[in-house]
Design a protein around this motif. Structure first.
Motif, PDB file in Angstrom:
ATOM      1  N   GLY A  96       2.432   3.552   4.856  1.00  0.00           N
ATOM      2  CA  GLY A  96       3.718   3.883   5.468  1.00  0.00           C
ATOM      3  C   GLY A  96       3.637   4.744   6.706  1.00  0.00           C
ATOM      4  O   GLY A  96       4.598   5.449   7.052  1.00  0.00           O
ATOM      5  N   LEU A 119       4.502   0.819   0.676  1.00  0.00           N
ATOM      6  CA  LEU A 119       4.888   2.187   0.984  1.00  0.00           C
ATOM      7  C   LEU A 119       4.540   3.152  -0.145  1.00  0.00           C
ATOM      8  O   LEU A 119       4.838   2.889  -1.317  1.00  0.00           O
ATOM      9  CB  LEU A 119       6.391   2.262   1.241  1.00  0.00           C
ATOM     10  N   SER A 121       5.968   6.027  -1.531  1.00  0.00           N
ATOM     11  CA  SER A 121       7.342   6.514  -1.367  1.00  0.00           C
ATOM     12  C   SER A 121       7.414   8.021  -1.165  1.00  0.00           C
ATOM     13  O   SER A 121       8.234   8.512  -0.375  1.00  0.00           O
ATOM     14  CB  SER A 121       8.194   6.092  -2.566  1.00  0.00           C
ATOM     15  N   LEU A 124       7.071   9.212   2.467  1.00  0.00           N
ATOM     16  CA  LEU A 124       8.267   9.110   3.294  1.00  0.00           C
ATOM     17  C   LEU A 124       9.273  10.200   2.942  1.00  0.00           C
ATOM     18  O   LEU A 124       9.983  10.705   3.818  1.00  0.00           O
ATOM     19  CB  LEU A 124       8.915   7.730   3.135  1.00  0.00           C
ATOM     20  N   TRP A 208       4.733   9.848   9.091  1.00  0.00           N
ATOM     21  CA  TRP A 208       5.255   8.780   8.236  1.00  0.00           C
ATOM     22  C   TRP A 208       6.538   8.188   8.785  1.00  0.00           C
ATOM     23  O   TRP A 208       7.308   8.840   9.488  1.00  0.00           O
ATOM     24  CB  TRP A 208       5.492   9.320   6.818  1.00  0.00           C
ATOM     25  N   VAL A 214      12.261   1.702   7.738  1.00  0.00           N
ATOM     26  CA  VAL A 214      11.927   0.694   6.727  1.00  0.00           C
ATOM     27  C   VAL A 214      13.042  -0.345   6.635  1.00  0.00           C
ATOM     28  O   VAL A 214      12.793  -1.556   6.599  1.00  0.00           O
ATOM     29  CB  VAL A 214      11.682   1.355   5.361  1.00  0.00           C
ATOM     30  N   ILE A 224       8.632  -5.614   2.009  1.00  0.00           N
ATOM     31  CA  ILE A 224       8.307  -4.253   1.593  1.00  0.00           C
ATOM     32  C   ILE A 224       7.830  -4.273   0.147  1.00  0.00           C
ATOM     33  O   ILE A 224       8.444  -4.914  -0.720  1.00  0.00           O
ATOM     34  CB  ILE A 224       9.537  -3.322   1.716  1.00  0.00           C
TER      35      ILE A 224
END
Length: 335
Positions: A96, A119, A121, A124, A208, A214, A224
């Motif tokens: 990411g 990604l 998560s 992010l 990021w 996204v 994704i």
């Protein structure tokens, strides 16, 4: 010393065989390419091994793939895995990083091809410095030229300018083998041994993507997938912690995108990086396809196909145009 694959690539290029193989396919199935970062690492204190290609290099690669192969996204995966004929190539990115949006996404759009972005998560959401980048930062900012980590290294780890990447790689190999509950202590030990201290958190602020990026990429035709919350080596976690990493990552991405997430890539992705508990957790979370990072491709009508262990071939800065042509025209030998 030139390796056998490099010699074979030189022979294929010199003999014009790459062009013949482009026009006369020698394989059918799915070849998945894996990238991490796009750009120039020169001057960065982070892990140079994460940069897969410069912007021009990546643009040339995408142009070549779009011209000679069927570049596909996740929507084609079922048909391909059921035996659809053709040379199908999938482009994937892990983690990411922001340069995926700023550099890779416009190039992919310009050539009308999709890619899959897996990604992490929590990266992010929380903007940390990833453990591999922190190890690199500690080595690259250290004023020392050797360190000693008692109990971890047989000898003192020597490193010098201009390239400290070998020292970084040595410490990363150690980290990946550690039980997860010992990783934080290991990072503290490296911080002390290098004299650099721990990497400041603000370094991660601009590393990021954010969720608006996204969503824009998804609206622009990109796929994704999930890559855990914190990017641990999953096999080093107990089964319940693995489930949390997988399920929470999937749920977080679904909340932001408003649609199901059915694809996953394993952090680190080597055979020892995941296990039966990992794949059971993926199944409970509704993941249909999971991707490794230890090479190979999927031949059409493969009898030994495991959709939770789909192989990917790494693309690295050293992958020049001739090497890429070898990889995608003869994955039987080069993937």
């Amino acid at each position: 010393m030139i390796g056998k694959r490099a010699l074979l690539t030189c022979a294929l290029e010199a003999g014009g065989l790459h062009r013949l193989l482009e026009a006369t396919p020698s394989w059918s199935g799915l070849l998945v390419l894996n990238y991490h970062r796009i750009g120039d690492p020169t001057g960065s204190p982070l892990d140079w091994g994460l940069w897969s290609a410069g912007e021009k290099q990546f643009a040339d690669q995408v142009r070549y793939l779009a011209r000679h192969f069927d570049v596909v996204g996740l929507e084609s995966l079922d048909e391909i895995l059921e035996g659809r004929r053709g040379r199908h190539v999938m482009i994937t990115f892990d983690d990411g990083y922001r340069d995926n949006y700023e550099a890779a996404f416009p190039i992919l759009q310009a050539h009308g091809v999709p890619a899959v972005f897996f990604l992490t998560s929590g990266f992010l959401d929380d903007r940390p410095v990833a453990w591999w980048d922190e190890i690199a930062w500690m080595i690259r900012t250290s004023r020392k030229t050797d360190i000693n980590l008692p109990g971890w290294l047989d000898d003192r780890l020597m490193f010098d300018e201009p390239d400290r990447q070998q020292a970084v790689d040595a410490l990363l190999r150690i980290y990946k083998q550690l039980p997860h509950d010992r990783t934080a202590n290991f990072l503290d030990n490296v911080a002390n041994a290098t004299g650099s201290g721990r990497c400041p958190r603000h370094v991660g602020d601009s590393l990021w993507m954010d969720w608006s990026m996204v969503r824009e990429m998804r609206a622009g035709g990109m796929d994704i997938g999930a890559h855990t919350v914190t990017h641990p080596v999953l096999a080093n976690l107990p089964a319940d912690r693995q489930q949390i990493e997988i399920e929470n990552s999937r749920q977080r991405i679904e909340t932001e995108l408003g649609e199901p997430v059915r694809a996953f890539s394993y952090p680190v992705g080597q055979p020892e990086s995941y296990n039966a508990d990992t794949q059971a957790a993926l199944q409970r979370s509704g993941i249909r396809w999971a991707f490794t990072y230890h090479g190979g491709y999927v031949p059409a009508h493969s009898n030994a196909l495991n959709p939770l262990a789909l192989p990917r071939a790494a693309v690295e800065r050293e992958t020049d145009s001739a090497s890429l042509r070898s990889l995608v025209t003869l994955p039987q030998l080069f993937a």
